[in-house]
Enzyme design. Sequence first.
Site, PDB file in Angstrom:
ATOM      1  CE1 TYR A 440       0.966  -0.204   4.390  1.00  0.00           C
ATOM      2  CE2 TYR A 440      -1.365  -0.524   4.860  1.00  0.00           C
ATOM      3  CZ  TYR A 440      -0.019  -0.436   5.229  1.00  0.00           C
ATOM      4  OH  TYR A 440       0.190  -0.627   6.657  1.00  0.00           O
ATOM      5  CD  GLU A 441      -0.793   4.743   1.364  1.00  0.00           C
ATOM      6  OE1 GLU A 441      -0.913   5.691   0.663  1.00  0.00           O
ATOM      7  OE2 GLU A 441      -1.731   4.614   2.501  1.00  0.00           O
ATOM      8  N   GLY A 442       1.534   2.828  -2.662  1.00  0.00           N
ATOM      9  CA  GLY A 442       2.484   2.631  -3.766  1.00  0.00           C
ATOM     10  C   GLY A 442       3.353   1.512  -3.454  1.00  0.00           C
ATOM     11  CD  GLN A 447       6.668   4.592  -3.108  1.00  0.00           C
ATOM     12  OE1 GLN A 447       7.312   5.604  -2.923  1.00  0.00           O
ATOM     13  NE2 GLN A 447       5.534   4.622  -2.654  1.00  0.00           N
TER      14      GLN A 447
END
Length: 599
Positions: A440-442, A447
Amino acid sequence: MPEYKAPLRDIKFVMNELLDSETHYANLENAEDATPDMVDAIIQEGAKFAEQVLSPLNPVGDKEGCTWSEDGVTTPTGFKEAYNQFVEGGWPSLAADPNYGGQGLPSSLGIVMSEMNGTANWAWGMYPGLSHGAINTIEAHGTEEQKQTYLTKMISGEWTGTMCLTEAHCGSDLGTLRTKAEPNDDGSYSLTGTKIFISAGEHDMTENIVHIVLARLPGAPSGTKGISLFIVPKRLPAEDGSAGDRNAVSCGSIEHKMGIHGNATCVINFDGAKGWLIGPENRGLNCMFTFMNVARIGTAIQGLGAAELGFQGSLAYAKERLAMRSLSGPKNPDGIADPIIVHPDVRRMLLTQKAVAEGARALIYLTAQKADLVERAKSEEDRKAADELLGFLTPIAKAFLTEIGYEAANLGLQVFGGHGYISEWGMEQNVRDARIGMIYEGTTGIQALDLLGRKVLMTQGESLKSFTKQVHLFCKENADNEQLKEFVEPLAEINKEWGELTTKIGMNAMKNREEVGAASVDYLMYSGYAVFAYLWARMAKIAQEKLAEGDSEEQFYSAKLQTARFYFTRMLPRTRTHAATMLAGADTLLDMPEENFAL
Protein backbone atom coordinates in the site's frame (compact mmCIF):
# COMPACT_ATOMS: atom_id res chain seq x y z
CA MET A 1 3.04 -11.73 21.01
CA PRO A 2 6.18 -10.16 22.49
CA GLU A 3 5.66 -7.53 25.14
CA TYR A 4 6.70 -4.31 23.43
CA LYS A 5 9.22 -2.15 25.24
CA ALA A 6 9.88 1.25 23.69
CA PRO A 7 13.61 1.45 22.79
CA LEU A 8 14.00 4.80 24.51
CA ARG A 9 17.78 4.75 24.70
CA ASP A 10 18.14 4.30 20.96
CA ILE A 11 15.37 6.79 20.21
CA LYS A 12 17.25 9.38 22.26
CA PHE A 13 20.56 8.43 20.65
CA VAL A 14 19.20 9.10 17.17
CA MET A 15 17.38 12.27 18.17
CA ASN A 16 20.01 13.85 20.39
CA GLU A 17 23.39 12.45 19.36
CA LEU A 18 23.01 11.60 15.68
CA LEU A 19 20.60 14.32 14.54
CA ASP A 20 21.02 16.96 17.30
CA SER A 21 17.31 17.58 17.69
CA GLU A 22 17.83 20.35 20.25
CA THR A 23 19.67 22.53 17.71
CA HIS A 24 17.28 21.46 14.97
CA TYR A 25 14.22 22.55 16.96
CA ALA A 26 15.88 25.81 17.96
CA ASN A 27 16.35 26.66 14.27
CA LEU A 28 12.68 26.17 13.40
CA GLU A 29 10.02 28.84 13.37
CA ASN A 30 7.47 28.66 16.20
CA ALA A 31 9.07 25.64 17.87
CA GLU A 32 10.02 27.30 21.14
CA ASP A 33 8.02 24.79 23.18
CA ALA A 34 10.12 21.87 21.92
CA THR A 35 12.62 22.17 24.77
CA PRO A 36 14.71 19.14 25.76
CA ASP A 37 12.67 18.66 28.95
CA MET A 38 9.37 18.93 27.09
CA VAL A 39 10.49 16.52 24.36
CA ASP A 40 11.76 14.01 26.91
CA ALA A 41 8.54 14.16 28.92
CA ILE A 42 6.42 13.61 25.80
CA ILE A 43 8.46 10.61 24.72
CA GLN A 44 8.36 9.06 28.18
CA GLU A 45 4.57 9.39 28.40
CA GLY A 46 4.13 8.16 24.85
CA ALA A 47 6.18 5.07 25.66
CA LYS A 48 3.91 4.27 28.60
CA PHE A 49 0.80 4.53 26.42
CA ALA A 50 2.29 2.29 23.74
CA GLU A 51 3.59 -0.30 26.19
CA GLN A 52 0.74 -0.41 28.68
CA VAL A 53 -2.34 0.30 26.56
CA LEU A 54 -1.65 -0.58 22.91
CA SER A 55 0.72 -3.54 23.12
CA PRO A 56 -1.69 -5.80 25.09
CA LEU A 57 -4.38 -5.12 22.45
CA ASN A 58 -2.22 -6.23 19.53
CA PRO A 59 -3.03 -9.98 19.75
CA VAL A 60 -6.64 -9.12 20.61
CA GLY A 61 -7.07 -7.20 17.38
CA ASP A 62 -5.49 -9.99 15.36
CA LYS A 63 -7.70 -12.68 16.90
CA GLU A 64 -11.02 -10.81 16.92
CA GLY A 65 -10.69 -8.64 13.84
CA CYS A 66 -13.38 -6.13 12.92
CA THR A 67 -17.06 -6.94 12.57
CA TRP A 68 -19.23 -5.54 9.78
CA SER A 69 -22.99 -4.98 9.84
CA GLU A 70 -25.33 -2.68 7.94
CA ASP A 71 -25.04 -0.25 10.83
CA GLY A 72 -21.27 0.02 10.50
CA VAL A 73 -18.04 -1.57 11.73
CA THR A 74 -17.23 -2.64 15.28
CA THR A 75 -13.55 -2.60 16.20
CA PRO A 76 -11.93 -5.25 18.43
CA THR A 77 -12.32 -5.26 22.20
CA GLY A 78 -10.46 -2.39 23.83
CA PHE A 79 -9.70 -0.45 20.64
CA LYS A 80 -12.33 2.23 21.21
CA GLU A 81 -11.36 2.68 24.85
CA ALA A 82 -7.70 2.99 23.87
CA TYR A 83 -8.62 5.65 21.32
CA ASN A 84 -10.53 7.59 23.98
CA GLN A 85 -7.41 7.55 26.17
CA PHE A 86 -5.37 8.69 23.19
CA VAL A 87 -7.68 11.67 22.68
CA GLU A 88 -7.84 12.49 26.39
CA GLY A 89 -4.05 12.58 26.46
CA GLY A 90 -4.05 15.21 23.71
CA TRP A 91 -1.95 13.06 21.38
CA PRO A 92 -3.84 13.81 18.12
CA SER A 93 -3.10 17.53 18.48
CA LEU A 94 0.62 17.15 19.25
CA ALA A 95 2.07 18.49 15.98
CA ALA A 96 -1.00 20.26 14.61
CA ASP A 97 -1.59 23.97 13.90
CA PRO A 98 -2.42 25.95 17.09
CA ASN A 99 -4.88 28.06 15.07
CA TYR A 100 -7.15 25.02 14.94
CA GLY A 101 -6.52 23.54 18.37
CA GLY A 102 -3.11 21.97 17.86
CA GLN A 103 -0.12 22.13 20.18
CA GLY A 104 2.18 23.32 17.40
CA LEU A 105 5.09 21.00 18.16
CA PRO A 106 7.33 19.86 15.26
CA SER A 107 5.99 17.00 13.16
CA SER A 108 9.18 15.00 13.74
CA LEU A 109 8.14 14.61 17.36
CA GLY A 110 4.87 13.14 16.17
CA ILE A 111 6.86 10.63 14.10
CA VAL A 112 8.46 9.32 17.28
CA MET A 113 5.00 8.77 18.72
CA SER A 114 3.91 7.06 15.51
CA GLU A 115 6.85 4.68 15.76
CA MET A 116 6.04 3.62 19.31
CA ASN A 117 2.30 3.30 18.68
CA GLY A 118 2.79 1.47 15.39
CA THR A 119 5.33 -1.01 16.75
CA ALA A 120 3.12 -1.75 19.74
CA ASN A 121 -0.04 -2.19 17.64
CA TRP A 122 0.12 -1.37 13.94
CA ALA A 123 -3.56 -2.10 13.23
CA TRP A 124 -4.72 0.30 15.96
CA GLY A 125 -2.18 2.95 14.99
CA MET A 126 -3.65 3.17 11.49
CA TYR A 127 -6.90 4.72 12.78
CA PRO A 128 -5.36 7.98 14.02
CA GLY A 129 -2.46 7.62 11.56
CA LEU A 130 -4.62 8.13 8.47
CA SER A 131 -5.96 11.32 10.01
CA HIS A 132 -2.54 13.00 9.94
CA GLY A 133 -2.43 12.93 6.16
CA ALA A 134 -6.01 14.17 5.85
CA ILE A 135 -5.23 17.02 8.25
CA ASN A 136 -2.11 17.98 6.31
CA THR A 137 -4.02 17.98 3.03
CA ILE A 138 -6.78 20.25 4.35
CA GLU A 139 -4.18 22.53 5.97
CA ALA A 140 -2.30 22.86 2.70
CA HIS A 141 -5.17 23.15 0.22
CA GLY A 142 -8.44 23.80 2.06
CA THR A 143 -10.32 27.09 2.38
CA GLU A 144 -10.47 28.83 5.73
CA GLU A 145 -14.08 27.70 6.11
CA GLN A 146 -13.06 24.09 5.44
CA LYS A 147 -10.27 24.37 7.97
CA GLN A 148 -12.55 25.75 10.66
CA THR A 149 -15.16 23.08 9.94
CA TYR A 150 -12.94 20.00 9.77
CA LEU A 151 -9.51 20.68 11.20
CA THR A 152 -10.70 21.61 14.67
CA LYS A 153 -12.57 18.33 15.02
CA MET A 154 -9.85 16.18 13.45
CA ILE A 155 -7.03 17.79 15.43
CA SER A 156 -8.92 17.23 18.66
CA GLY A 157 -9.39 13.59 17.68
CA GLU A 158 -13.18 13.83 17.75
CA TRP A 159 -13.24 12.97 14.03
CA THR A 160 -10.82 10.86 11.98
CA GLY A 161 -9.89 10.95 8.30
CA THR A 162 -9.17 8.62 5.39
CA MET A 163 -7.66 8.67 1.93
CA CYS A 164 -9.95 7.34 -0.85
CA LEU A 165 -8.02 6.63 -4.04
CA THR A 166 -8.22 3.01 -5.14
CA GLU A 167 -11.04 1.55 -7.20
CA ALA A 168 -11.60 -2.09 -8.16
CA HIS A 169 -10.19 -1.59 -11.67
CA CYS A 170 -7.36 0.80 -10.77
CA GLY A 171 -4.75 0.84 -8.06
CA SER A 172 -1.60 2.85 -8.70
CA ASP A 173 -2.88 3.88 -12.16
CA LEU A 174 -5.28 6.54 -10.94
CA GLY A 175 -5.76 7.99 -14.40
CA THR A 176 -8.51 5.44 -15.04
CA LEU A 177 -10.64 6.12 -11.95
CA ARG A 178 -14.40 6.45 -12.51
CA THR A 179 -15.85 8.10 -9.39
CA LYS A 180 -17.86 11.15 -10.52
CA ALA A 181 -18.53 14.49 -8.90
CA GLU A 182 -21.54 16.48 -10.16
CA PRO A 183 -21.84 20.15 -9.13
CA ASN A 184 -24.83 21.15 -6.97
CA ASP A 185 -26.53 24.54 -6.95
CA ASP A 186 -25.23 25.36 -3.46
CA GLY A 187 -21.57 25.04 -4.46
CA SER A 188 -21.19 21.51 -3.16
CA TYR A 189 -20.83 18.36 -5.28
CA SER A 190 -22.60 15.05 -5.49
CA LEU A 191 -20.14 12.13 -5.58
CA THR A 192 -20.99 8.72 -6.97
CA GLY A 193 -18.66 5.73 -7.11
CA THR A 194 -17.00 3.00 -5.11
CA LYS A 195 -13.57 2.99 -3.49
CA ILE A 196 -11.86 -0.13 -2.18
CA PHE A 197 -9.07 -0.94 0.29
CA ILE A 198 -9.89 2.10 2.44
CA SER A 199 -8.00 1.65 5.70
CA ALA A 200 -9.97 2.83 8.74
CA GLY A 201 -12.79 3.69 6.35
CA GLU A 202 -15.49 2.79 8.86
CA HIS A 203 -15.31 2.20 12.62
CA ASP A 204 -16.99 2.91 15.95
CA MET A 205 -14.20 4.95 17.54
CA THR A 206 -15.41 8.43 16.52
CA GLU A 207 -18.73 9.98 15.58
CA ASN A 208 -17.54 11.16 12.17
CA ILE A 209 -15.05 10.17 9.49
CA VAL A 210 -13.81 12.69 6.93
CA HIS A 211 -12.99 11.09 3.58
CA ILE A 212 -10.53 12.77 1.22
CA VAL A 213 -11.73 11.53 -2.18
CA LEU A 214 -10.42 11.63 -5.74
CA ALA A 215 -13.14 12.00 -8.41
CA ARG A 216 -13.81 13.43 -11.87
CA LEU A 217 -15.82 16.53 -12.70
CA PRO A 218 -18.04 16.59 -15.82
CA GLY A 219 -15.99 17.24 -18.93
CA ALA A 220 -12.70 16.79 -17.14
CA PRO A 221 -9.67 15.79 -19.23
CA SER A 222 -8.90 12.09 -19.37
CA GLY A 223 -6.07 10.57 -17.35
CA THR A 224 -4.51 12.02 -14.24
CA LYS A 225 -4.92 15.60 -15.50
CA GLY A 226 -8.67 15.38 -15.01
CA ILE A 227 -8.80 14.37 -11.33
CA SER A 228 -10.14 16.63 -8.60
CA LEU A 229 -10.07 16.28 -4.82
CA PHE A 230 -13.05 16.45 -2.45
CA ILE A 231 -13.89 16.45 1.24
CA VAL A 232 -16.74 14.00 1.85
CA PRO A 233 -17.75 13.51 5.50
CA LYS A 234 -19.59 10.45 6.77
CA ARG A 235 -21.91 12.83 8.61
CA LEU A 236 -22.59 16.34 7.36
CA PRO A 237 -21.42 19.08 9.71
CA ALA A 238 -24.33 20.75 11.53
CA GLU A 239 -24.54 24.51 12.03
CA ASP A 240 -23.03 24.20 15.51
CA GLY A 241 -20.08 22.25 14.12
CA SER A 242 -21.17 18.86 15.40
CA ALA A 243 -21.70 15.75 13.28
CA GLY A 244 -25.18 16.09 11.82
CA ASP A 245 -27.22 14.09 9.33
CA ARG A 246 -25.80 10.96 7.74
CA ASN A 247 -24.31 11.56 4.30
CA ALA A 248 -24.85 9.12 1.43
CA VAL A 249 -21.62 7.30 2.31
CA SER A 250 -21.66 3.68 3.43
CA CYS A 251 -19.32 0.78 4.05
CA GLY A 252 -20.38 -1.99 1.69
CA SER A 253 -18.08 -4.59 3.26
CA ILE A 254 -14.72 -5.12 4.94
CA GLU A 255 -11.94 -7.18 3.46
CA HIS A 256 -10.77 -10.49 4.95
CA LYS A 257 -7.02 -10.00 4.97
CA MET A 258 -3.68 -11.68 5.57
CA GLY A 259 -2.87 -9.34 8.46
CA ILE A 260 -3.69 -6.09 10.29
CA HIS A 261 -7.00 -7.71 11.24
CA GLY A 262 -7.67 -5.06 13.86
CA ASN A 263 -7.97 -2.37 11.20
CA ALA A 264 -11.05 -2.21 9.01
CA THR A 265 -10.11 -2.26 5.32
CA CYS A 266 -13.33 -1.11 3.70
CA VAL A 267 -15.28 -0.93 0.49
CA ILE A 268 -16.79 2.57 0.62
CA ASN A 269 -19.82 3.44 -1.51
CA PHE A 270 -20.60 7.04 -2.44
CA ASP A 271 -24.23 7.15 -3.58
CA GLY A 272 -24.68 10.80 -4.46
CA ALA A 273 -22.75 11.78 -1.34
CA LYS A 274 -22.36 15.48 -0.65
CA GLY A 275 -18.81 16.77 -0.85
CA TRP A 276 -16.77 19.93 -1.30
CA LEU A 277 -13.94 20.64 -3.69
CA ILE A 278 -10.54 21.05 -2.08
CA GLY A 279 -7.91 22.80 -4.13
CA PRO A 280 -8.28 23.72 -7.82
CA GLU A 281 -10.35 21.74 -10.29
CA ASN A 282 -8.46 18.96 -12.08
CA ARG A 283 -5.49 19.37 -9.74
CA GLY A 284 -6.59 16.77 -7.24
CA LEU A 285 -3.68 14.43 -7.70
CA ASN A 286 -1.23 17.25 -7.04
CA CYS A 287 -3.07 18.10 -3.83
CA MET A 288 -3.32 14.44 -2.85
CA PHE A 289 0.46 14.11 -2.95
CA THR A 290 0.49 16.14 0.27
CA PHE A 291 -1.44 13.28 1.84
CA MET A 292 0.42 10.52 0.04
CA ASN A 293 3.89 11.73 1.03
CA VAL A 294 2.84 11.78 4.68
CA ALA A 295 1.33 8.32 4.29
CA ARG A 296 4.51 6.99 2.68
CA ILE A 297 6.66 8.11 5.60
CA GLY A 298 4.04 6.55 7.88
CA THR A 299 4.31 3.29 5.98
CA ALA A 300 8.10 3.38 6.25
CA ILE A 301 7.59 3.27 10.01
CA GLN A 302 5.91 -0.10 9.54
CA GLY A 303 9.20 -1.53 8.28
CA LEU A 304 10.95 -0.19 11.35
CA GLY A 305 8.20 -1.48 13.64
CA ALA A 306 8.24 -4.97 12.13
CA ALA A 307 12.01 -5.21 12.60
CA GLU A 308 11.93 -3.82 16.14
CA LEU A 309 9.10 -6.06 17.31
CA GLY A 310 10.64 -9.13 15.70
CA PHE A 311 14.01 -8.33 17.27
CA GLN A 312 12.60 -7.82 20.75
CA GLY A 313 10.67 -11.08 20.65
CA SER A 314 13.39 -13.24 19.11
CA LEU A 315 16.16 -11.80 21.30
CA ALA A 316 14.31 -12.73 24.48
CA TYR A 317 13.62 -16.20 23.10
CA ALA A 318 17.21 -16.75 21.92
CA LYS A 319 18.53 -16.03 25.41
CA GLU A 320 16.23 -18.60 27.02
CA ARG A 321 15.85 -21.39 24.44
CA LEU A 322 18.34 -24.23 24.96
CA ALA A 323 19.41 -26.26 21.92
CA MET A 324 22.70 -28.01 21.00
CA ARG A 325 26.15 -27.01 22.12
CA SER A 326 28.38 -24.25 20.89
CA LEU A 327 30.88 -25.52 18.29
CA SER A 328 33.72 -24.07 20.35
CA GLY A 329 32.64 -25.79 23.55
CA PRO A 330 29.77 -25.60 26.06
CA LYS A 331 28.74 -22.10 27.14
CA ASN A 332 26.17 -23.37 29.62
CA PRO A 333 27.95 -26.43 31.08
CA ASP A 334 25.48 -26.91 33.92
CA GLY A 335 22.51 -27.02 31.54
CA ILE A 336 21.31 -29.69 29.14
CA ALA A 337 22.29 -27.47 26.17
CA ASP A 338 23.43 -23.95 25.34
CA PRO A 339 21.06 -21.01 24.73
CA ILE A 340 20.67 -20.61 20.99
CA ILE A 341 22.03 -17.07 21.08
CA VAL A 342 25.54 -18.57 21.17
CA HIS A 343 25.16 -20.04 17.66
CA PRO A 344 26.55 -17.96 14.76
CA ASP A 345 23.50 -18.28 12.53
CA VAL A 346 21.17 -17.12 15.29
CA ARG A 347 23.52 -14.18 15.84
CA ARG A 348 23.29 -13.44 12.11
CA MET A 349 19.50 -13.26 12.30
CA LEU A 350 19.47 -11.16 15.47
CA LEU A 351 22.10 -8.73 14.21
CA THR A 352 20.28 -8.32 10.89
CA GLN A 353 17.12 -7.35 12.74
CA LYS A 354 19.05 -4.97 15.00
CA ALA A 355 20.89 -3.36 12.10
CA VAL A 356 17.63 -2.92 10.19
CA ALA A 357 15.66 -1.49 13.12
CA GLU A 358 18.32 0.98 14.22
CA GLY A 359 19.22 2.01 10.68
CA ALA A 360 15.55 2.48 9.85
CA ARG A 361 15.04 4.65 12.90
CA ALA A 362 17.91 6.89 11.82
CA LEU A 363 16.55 7.21 8.28
CA ILE A 364 12.96 7.90 9.33
CA TYR A 365 13.97 10.51 11.90
CA LEU A 366 16.21 12.14 9.29
CA THR A 367 13.31 12.41 6.84
CA ALA A 368 11.11 13.73 9.66
CA GLN A 369 13.60 16.53 10.30
CA LYS A 370 13.55 17.41 6.62
CA ALA A 371 9.75 17.58 6.80
CA ASP A 372 10.10 19.96 9.76
CA LEU A 373 12.33 22.20 7.66
CA VAL A 374 9.92 22.17 4.72
CA GLU A 375 7.23 23.45 7.09
CA ARG A 376 9.21 25.71 9.42
CA ALA A 377 12.70 26.57 8.15
CA LYS A 378 13.51 30.23 8.64
CA SER A 379 14.60 30.80 5.04
CA GLU A 380 13.04 29.88 1.73
CA GLU A 381 16.38 28.49 0.60
CA ASP A 382 16.47 26.04 3.51
CA ARG A 383 12.86 25.02 2.85
CA LYS A 384 13.57 24.35 -0.80
CA ALA A 385 16.71 22.32 -0.07
CA ALA A 386 14.90 20.25 2.55
CA ASP A 387 11.98 19.63 0.20
CA GLU A 388 14.31 18.37 -2.54
CA LEU A 389 16.09 16.00 -0.18
CA LEU A 390 12.83 14.83 1.37
CA GLY A 391 11.43 14.04 -2.07
CA PHE A 392 14.53 12.00 -2.85
CA LEU A 393 14.53 10.08 0.45
CA THR A 394 10.78 9.37 0.67
CA PRO A 395 10.55 6.54 -1.90
CA ILE A 396 13.72 4.99 -0.47
CA ALA A 397 12.34 5.13 3.07
CA LYS A 398 8.95 3.76 2.09
CA ALA A 399 10.04 0.89 -0.15
CA PHE A 400 13.47 -0.09 1.17
CA LEU A 401 12.40 -0.09 4.81
CA THR A 402 9.25 -2.10 4.22
CA GLU A 403 11.23 -4.64 2.15
CA ILE A 404 14.00 -5.18 4.69
CA GLY A 405 11.59 -4.71 7.59
CA TYR A 406 9.63 -7.68 6.28
CA GLU A 407 12.86 -9.63 5.94
CA ALA A 408 13.65 -8.82 9.58
CA ALA A 409 10.17 -9.91 10.69
CA ASN A 410 10.71 -13.23 8.92
CA LEU A 411 14.06 -13.64 10.66
CA GLY A 412 12.35 -12.95 13.97
CA LEU A 413 10.03 -15.86 13.27
CA GLN A 414 12.94 -18.03 12.10
CA VAL A 415 14.81 -17.64 15.39
CA PHE A 416 11.88 -19.38 17.10
CA GLY A 417 12.02 -22.33 14.71
CA GLY A 418 8.78 -24.30 14.77
CA HIS A 419 7.48 -22.23 17.67
CA GLY A 420 7.59 -19.15 15.44
CA TYR A 421 5.10 -20.67 13.03
CA ILE A 422 2.35 -21.07 15.61
CA SER A 423 0.27 -18.20 16.95
CA GLU A 424 1.24 -18.47 20.61
CA TRP A 425 4.39 -16.34 20.32
CA GLY A 426 2.97 -13.68 18.01
CA MET A 427 5.83 -13.76 15.54
CA GLU A 428 3.70 -15.06 12.69
CA GLN A 429 1.30 -12.16 13.29
CA ASN A 430 4.21 -9.74 12.93
CA VAL A 431 5.09 -11.32 9.57
CA ARG A 432 1.48 -11.18 8.34
CA ASP A 433 0.98 -7.61 9.51
CA ALA A 434 4.26 -6.48 7.92
CA ARG A 435 3.56 -7.94 4.48
CA ILE A 436 1.16 -5.17 3.43
CA GLY A 437 3.89 -2.54 3.80
CA MET A 438 5.43 -3.31 0.41
CA ILE A 439 2.02 -2.94 -1.26
CA TYR A 440 0.00 0.00 0.00
CA GLU A 441 0.82 3.69 -0.53
CA GLY A 442 2.54 2.65 -3.77
CA THR A 443 4.19 -0.74 -4.27
CA THR A 444 7.94 -1.20 -4.21
CA GLY A 445 7.93 -1.10 -8.02
CA ILE A 446 6.00 2.18 -8.08
CA GLN A 447 8.33 3.75 -5.50
CA ALA A 448 11.34 2.55 -7.49
CA LEU A 449 10.02 4.21 -10.67
CA ASP A 450 9.38 7.38 -8.70
CA LEU A 451 12.93 7.37 -7.36
CA LEU A 452 14.85 6.51 -10.50
CA GLY A 453 12.54 8.02 -13.10
CA ARG A 454 11.12 11.18 -11.51
CA LYS A 455 13.48 12.04 -8.67
CA VAL A 456 16.82 11.15 -10.25
CA LEU A 457 16.78 10.97 -14.06
CA MET A 458 14.21 13.73 -14.60
CA THR A 459 16.31 16.08 -12.45
CA GLN A 460 19.48 15.13 -14.34
CA GLY A 461 20.74 13.55 -11.15
CA GLU A 462 20.57 16.75 -9.11
CA SER A 463 18.43 15.26 -6.32
CA LEU A 464 20.91 12.39 -5.99
CA LYS A 465 23.83 14.79 -5.91
CA SER A 466 22.23 16.78 -3.09
CA PHE A 467 22.58 13.66 -0.95
CA THR A 468 25.85 12.22 -2.25
CA LYS A 469 27.56 15.57 -1.69
CA GLN A 470 26.77 15.23 2.02
CA VAL A 471 28.19 11.72 2.04
CA HIS A 472 31.31 12.87 0.18
CA LEU A 473 31.85 15.67 2.68
CA PHE A 474 31.57 13.23 5.60
CA CYS A 475 34.08 10.88 3.97
CA LYS A 476 36.48 13.73 3.22
CA GLU A 477 36.32 15.07 6.78
CA ASN A 478 37.07 11.62 8.20
CA ALA A 479 39.54 10.34 5.59
CA ASP A 480 42.46 10.53 8.04
CA ASN A 481 40.59 8.90 10.92
CA GLU A 482 42.27 5.49 11.13
CA GLN A 483 39.66 4.12 13.53
CA LEU A 484 36.90 4.99 11.08
CA LYS A 485 38.70 3.68 8.02
CA GLU A 486 36.74 0.41 7.91
CA PHE A 487 33.56 2.44 7.41
CA VAL A 488 34.70 5.49 5.47
CA GLU A 489 36.55 3.71 2.68
CA PRO A 490 33.70 1.40 1.58
CA LEU A 491 31.23 4.27 2.02
CA ALA A 492 33.29 6.51 -0.28
CA GLU A 493 33.49 3.74 -2.87
CA ILE A 494 29.79 3.04 -2.92
CA ASN A 495 28.99 6.76 -2.98
CA LYS A 496 31.14 7.15 -6.09
CA GLU A 497 29.71 4.02 -7.72
CA TRP A 498 26.15 5.24 -7.04
CA GLY A 499 26.66 8.17 -9.39
CA GLU A 500 28.41 6.02 -12.00
CA LEU A 501 25.58 3.47 -12.04
CA THR A 502 23.05 6.28 -12.39
CA THR A 503 24.89 7.65 -15.42
CA LYS A 504 25.02 4.23 -17.06
CA ILE A 505 21.30 3.63 -16.57
CA GLY A 506 20.55 7.10 -17.90
CA MET A 507 22.60 6.43 -21.03
CA ASN A 508 20.87 3.07 -21.55
CA ALA A 509 17.48 4.71 -21.06
CA MET A 510 18.19 7.20 -23.85
CA LYS A 511 18.27 4.22 -26.23
CA ASN A 512 15.44 2.25 -24.61
CA ARG A 513 13.13 3.72 -21.97
CA GLU A 514 12.28 0.22 -20.74
CA GLU A 515 15.73 0.19 -19.15
CA VAL A 516 14.41 2.46 -16.38
CA GLY A 517 11.71 -0.01 -15.35
CA ALA A 518 14.11 -2.94 -15.67
CA ALA A 519 16.69 -1.35 -13.36
CA SER A 520 14.47 0.55 -10.94
CA VAL A 521 13.89 -1.89 -8.06
CA ASP A 522 17.54 -2.93 -7.90
CA TYR A 523 18.46 0.75 -8.05
CA LEU A 524 16.15 1.53 -5.14
CA MET A 525 17.48 -1.31 -3.01
CA TYR A 526 21.07 -0.29 -3.81
CA SER A 527 20.18 3.26 -2.81
CA GLY A 528 18.70 2.07 0.46
CA TYR A 529 21.82 0.14 1.40
CA ALA A 530 23.96 3.15 0.45
CA VAL A 531 21.89 5.50 2.64
CA PHE A 532 22.12 3.04 5.52
CA ALA A 533 25.90 2.88 5.07
CA TYR A 534 26.13 6.65 5.49
CA LEU A 535 23.96 6.62 8.60
CA TRP A 536 25.75 3.64 10.15
CA ALA A 537 29.13 5.27 9.49
CA ARG A 538 27.95 8.38 11.30
CA MET A 539 26.62 6.31 14.18
CA ALA A 540 29.91 4.37 14.36
CA LYS A 541 31.84 7.63 14.61
CA ILE A 542 29.74 8.79 17.55
CA ALA A 543 30.14 5.43 19.27
CA GLN A 544 33.93 5.48 18.80
CA GLU A 545 34.17 8.98 20.23
CA LYS A 546 32.08 8.06 23.26
CA LEU A 547 34.14 4.93 23.90
CA ALA A 548 37.36 6.94 23.61
CA GLU A 549 36.02 9.35 26.23
CA GLY A 550 35.36 6.44 28.60
CA ASP A 551 31.62 7.06 28.62
CA SER A 552 29.75 5.26 31.37
CA GLU A 553 27.41 3.65 28.80
CA GLU A 554 30.20 1.54 27.31
CA GLN A 555 27.86 -1.40 26.62
CA PHE A 556 25.46 0.70 24.54
CA TYR A 557 28.19 2.30 22.42
CA SER A 558 30.09 -0.95 21.99
CA ALA A 559 26.93 -2.59 20.70
CA LYS A 560 26.36 0.33 18.33
CA LEU A 561 29.88 0.04 16.94
CA GLN A 562 29.65 -3.74 16.60
CA THR A 563 26.31 -3.48 14.80
CA ALA A 564 27.82 -0.94 12.39
CA ARG A 565 30.66 -3.37 11.71
CA PHE A 566 28.14 -6.17 11.09
CA TYR A 567 26.22 -3.97 8.67
CA PHE A 568 29.29 -3.05 6.61
CA THR A 569 30.67 -6.59 6.42
CA ARG A 570 27.46 -8.63 6.20
CA MET A 571 24.75 -6.46 4.65
CA LEU A 572 26.36 -3.74 2.54
CA PRO A 573 27.89 -6.36 0.18
CA ARG A 574 24.37 -7.04 -1.06
CA THR A 575 24.90 -3.99 -3.26
CA ARG A 576 27.19 -6.10 -5.46
CA THR A 577 24.23 -8.13 -6.68
CA HIS A 578 22.03 -5.07 -7.16
CA ALA A 579 24.77 -3.28 -9.11
CA ALA A 580 25.10 -6.23 -11.48
CA THR A 581 21.40 -6.84 -12.00
CA MET A 582 20.42 -3.20 -12.53
CA LEU A 583 22.79 -3.14 -15.50
CA ALA A 584 21.74 -6.54 -16.86
CA GLY A 585 19.38 -4.84 -19.32
CA ALA A 586 15.71 -5.06 -20.15
CA ASP A 587 16.08 -7.71 -22.82
CA THR A 588 16.14 -10.67 -20.43
CA LEU A 589 12.85 -9.43 -18.99
CA LEU A 590 11.06 -8.48 -22.22
CA ASP A 591 12.40 -10.81 -24.91
CA MET A 592 10.19 -13.72 -23.91
CA PRO A 593 6.88 -13.66 -25.85
CA GLU A 594 3.77 -13.62 -23.67
CA GLU A 595 2.68 -17.02 -24.96
CA ASN A 596 5.90 -18.54 -23.61
CA PHE A 597 4.71 -17.79 -20.09
CA ALA A 598 1.96 -20.37 -20.55
CA LEU A 599 2.05 -23.46 -18.35
